[in-house]
Each structure stands twice: as structure tokens, then as C-alpha cells.
Motif scaffolding. Structure first.
Motif, mmCIF file in Angstrom:
data_model
loop_
_atom_site.group_PDB
_atom_site.id
_atom_site.type_symbol
_atom_site.label_atom_id
_atom_site.label_comp_id
_atom_site.label_asym_id
_atom_site.label_seq_id
_atom_site.Cartn_x
_atom_site.Cartn_y
_atom_site.Cartn_z
ATOM 1 N N UNK A 157 -2.258 0.235 -13.219
ATOM 2 C CA UNK A 157 -1.878 0.039 -11.814
ATOM 3 C C UNK A 157 -1.196 1.307 -11.325
ATOM 4 N N UNK A 158 -1.289 1.556 -10.038
ATOM 5 C CA UNK A 158 -0.670 2.742 -9.469
ATOM 6 C C UNK A 158 0.854 2.684 -9.626
ATOM 7 N N UNK A 159 1.471 3.793 -10.040
ATOM 8 C CA UNK A 159 2.933 3.840 -10.065
ATOM 9 C C UNK A 159 3.478 3.584 -8.659
ATOM 10 N N UNK A 160 4.529 2.776 -8.536
ATOM 11 C CA UNK A 160 5.080 2.471 -7.203
ATOM 12 C C UNK A 160 5.439 3.710 -6.392
ATOM 13 N N UNK A 161 5.936 4.761 -7.058
ATOM 14 C CA UNK A 161 6.313 5.979 -6.322
ATOM 15 C C UNK A 161 5.095 6.629 -5.682
ATOM 16 N N UNK A 162 3.940 6.580 -6.362
ATOM 17 C CA UNK A 162 2.716 7.141 -5.805
ATOM 18 C C UNK A 162 2.247 6.327 -4.608
ATOM 19 N N UNK A 163 2.297 5.007 -4.727
ATOM 20 C CA UNK A 163 1.893 4.139 -3.614
ATOM 21 C C UNK A 163 2.764 4.408 -2.388
ATOM 22 N N UNK A 164 4.067 4.525 -2.614
ATOM 23 C CA UNK A 164 4.987 4.796 -1.506
ATOM 24 C C UNK A 164 4.685 6.144 -0.856
ATOM 25 N N UNK A 165 4.422 7.167 -1.680
ATOM 26 C CA UNK A 165 4.117 8.499 -1.146
ATOM 27 C C UNK A 165 2.811 8.486 -0.362
ATOM 28 N N UNK A 166 1.801 7.758 -0.857
ATOM 29 C CA UNK A 166 0.534 7.645 -0.129
ATOM 30 C C UNK A 166 0.748 6.995 1.239
ATOM 31 N N UNK A 167 1.577 5.964 1.278
ATOM 32 C CA UNK A 167 1.843 5.275 2.544
ATOM 33 C C UNK A 167 2.506 6.213 3.544
ATOM 34 N N UNK A 168 3.446 7.004 3.067
ATOM 35 C CA UNK A 168 4.109 7.978 3.942
ATOM 36 C C UNK A 168 3.136 9.068 4.396
ATOM 37 N N UNK A 169 2.266 9.482 3.480
ATOM 38 C CA UNK A 169 1.251 10.487 3.823
ATOM 39 C C UNK A 169 0.309 9.962 4.894
ATOM 40 N N UNK A 170 -0.117 8.712 4.756
ATOM 41 C CA UNK A 170 -1.019 8.102 5.741
ATOM 42 C C UNK A 170 -0.365 8.066 7.121
ATOM 43 N N UNK A 171 0.920 7.788 7.149
ATOM 44 C CA UNK A 171 1.643 7.738 8.424
ATOM 45 C C UNK A 171 1.739 9.135 9.038
ATOM 46 N N UNK A 172 1.908 10.150 8.181
ATOM 47 C CA UNK A 172 2.072 11.527 8.661
ATOM 48 C C UNK A 172 0.803 12.071 9.306
ATOM 49 N N UNK A 173 -0.356 11.583 8.872
ATOM 50 C CA UNK A 173 -1.604 12.085 9.457
ATOM 51 C C UNK A 173 -2.352 10.989 10.233
ATOM 52 N N UNK A 174 -1.620 9.999 10.661
ATOM 53 C CA UNK A 174 -2.190 8.873 11.403
ATOM 54 C C UNK A 174 -2.922 9.359 12.647
ATOM 55 N N UNK A 175 -4.164 8.886 12.812
ATOM 56 C CA UNK A 175 -4.952 9.225 13.984
ATOM 57 C C UNK A 175 -5.645 10.569 13.927
ATOM 58 N N UNK A 176 -5.445 11.321 12.846
ATOM 59 C CA UNK A 176 -6.051 12.647 12.736
ATOM 60 C C UNK A 176 -7.356 12.583 11.964
ATOM 61 N N UNK A 177 -8.298 13.399 12.388
ATOM 62 C CA UNK A 177 -9.623 13.402 11.776
ATOM 63 C C UNK A 177 -9.562 13.921 10.343
ATOM 64 N N UNK A 178 -10.275 13.233 9.457
ATOM 65 C CA UNK A 178 -10.415 13.670 8.068
ATOM 66 C C UNK A 178 -11.805 13.337 7.572
ATOM 67 N N UNK A 179 -12.042 13.583 6.304
ATOM 68 C CA UNK A 179 -13.361 13.307 5.739
ATOM 69 C C UNK A 179 -13.187 12.563 4.426
#
Length: 255
Positions: free
Chosen positions: A20-42
Motif C-alpha cells: 500500500x502507498x505510504x501515507x506520506x506519499x499519498x498526502x504529498x500527491x494530494x497536495x501536488x494535485x491541488x498545486x496544479x489544479x486545472x492545469x493542462x498535463x499529459x
């Protein structure tokens, strides 16, 4: 190409475990998603538990000092590398053609403690930037190739990353989007087979996930390069390397 180990194509988790994903990684991913919310990616690798488990396993080995990857994109795998091995430098190559990439870089440098000193980004076409990294003396213990999916791009990336492979016998490399019949896998598989015939790749593991939860096929090949002999590489990378060295010489002459 050398023989395949006992690991077979698998639809399950690595070695049958339930990582299972380490909780710290999951938390960092969630923050990363918020930081680039609405921005184009691939694309992106969120949800590929088996793939990330394999990355984490190899990246966290005690001998690993430098991890290199073609394909920064939204920063998902960069976070895996950075958190799996807090001691390692992480060297990424990416076109930075989408708005999500600069936002992801900004988040990693500003919000993740210690990352700014460990994260190196080569921005631009992988062919030329890999040559620049080679000229700069970068050498990698763990390598990941997730760049262009045409035959020509995959072949060039395999060659360029080969030049960066650590001379340690226990370096390891991954190439994404292999071992499946989807349109994006077929040319990459063809490039792996061709490069393996020319340069004696040793395949360590093959994974094929026939149905990702998003509804498409993916796979991963884990391998090791043979020794890099520059004189054997006369194609696109050799030309890019010459251009890189010429550029470096001109910069030195100019002070």
C-alpha cells in the motif's frame, strides 16, 4: 537480448504482496494535485500501485545514489523517487510542454523539505538533454524511460539513457508502456527488442497489466544495460553528444 528471469508477466502485485502507498506519499500527491489544479498535463501514473511498488523497491536499495527519469510531466513518479530514497539525487528530463509541469516543479522545490538540493531538471528534447547530462558527468543507478512512444523516440531514449548508466553491475532500468498490445505499447516493445539485439540488454522482470483501473493496458520492463561503448553508438545520440560537446567548448571559450 539475454534471458528473462523467473518473474513472469503478472496481473497481480509485485511478488504477490499487497503493498500500500505510504501515507506520506499519498498526502504529498494530494497536495501536488491541488498545486496544479486545472492545469493542462499529459497522462500520469496515479493508481499504478504495482508499478510504483517496483519503483520504490529498486529506488530504496542502499547503493542507489542517483535516479534518472525521462518524463517528469505532472510530477507523480518524481515524488515516488524522492520519497523512496531521501539520500538520492533525482535527475529528470522533460519537454515541459504542459502547464502542469512548472507547477509541479514549483511545488516540489518550495513545499518538500530538502528536495531543492536533490532535484535536477533537464528541460527540452530528451535526445539533446541526455547528451548534455552525459557531458556533464551524470551517471545513474536507477533509470526510468517514459518519454515519446514512437519507435524512433523510444530507441533514441534507450540509447541516451544507456550512456548515463552507472558502471556498477547492479544498476537497473525501467521502460514504461511495454508488454501490452495497445497502440502506445507496440512501438516501444519493438524498440526494446531491437536495442536488446544490438546491445545485449538483460531483462530482469516483465510486468503486463491487461486492465488498469482506468480501463487501459499498461506494462513495464525491468532490465540492465551492458557496458556502454561510445564508438558503437553512431546514431542520433552520437550526433546529439557532439553538439553538446561543441556547445560546452564554445561556452568555455567565451568564459
Amino acid at each position: 537480448m539475454a534471458g528473462i528471469s523467473a518473474h513472469q508477466l503478472s496481473n497481480g502485485l509485485r511478488n504477490g504482496s499487497h503493498w500500500v502507498y505510504p501515507p506520506a506519499l499519498v498526502s504529498a500527491w494530494q497536495q501536488l494535485a491541488e498545486a496544479r489544479k486545472g492545469l493542462e498535463g499529459e497522462g500520469g501514473s496515479i493508481g499504478m500501485v504495482e508499478q510504483h511498488h517496483t519503483y520504490w523497491h529498486y529506488a530504496s536499495l542502499p547503493h542507489v545514489q542517483t535516479i534518472c527519469e525521462i518524463g517528469f510531466n505532472k510530477g507523480h513518479s518524481a515524488l515516488v523517487w524522492l520519497m523512496a530514497n531521501p539520500r538520492a539525487r533525482v535527475v529528470m528530463f522533460d519537454l515541459f510542454a504542459h502547464a502542469a509541469a512548472p507547477a509541479a516543479e514549483r511545488f516540489l522545490r518550495e513545499k518538500m523539505p530538502g528536495v531543492n538540493e536533490r532535484l535536477v531538471l533537464y528541460k527540452g528534447p530528451s535526445q539533446s538533454r541526455l547528451a548534455d547530462a552525459y557531458s556533464a558527468g551524470e551517471r545513474c543507478d536507477v533509470m526510468s524511460i517514459d518519454g515519446g512512444h514512437t519507435y524512433e523516440n523510444a530507441l533514441a531514449d534507450l540509447e541516451g539513457m544507456h550512456a548515463l548508466a552507472s558502471t556498477r553491475l547492479n544498476h537497473v532500468a525501467f521502460i514504461d508502456d511495454t508488454n501490452c498490445q495497445a497502440a502506445w505499447c507496440v512501438p516501444v516493445d519493438k524498440a526494446v527488442a531491437k536495442y536488446g539485439q544490438r546491445h545485449n540488454l538483460t531483462v530482469l522482470e516483465r510486468y503486463g497489466w491487461s486492465l488498469h483501473k482506468r480501463g487501459y493496458a499498461k506494462g513495464l520492463t525491468v532490465f540492465r544495460y551492458g557496458p556502454f561503448r561510445r564508438e558503437a553508438h553512431r546514431g542520433a545520440f552520437a550526433l546529439a553528444l557532439e553538439r553538446s560537446r561543441s556547445k560546452t567548448s564554445l561556452a568555455e571559450e567565451g568564459g
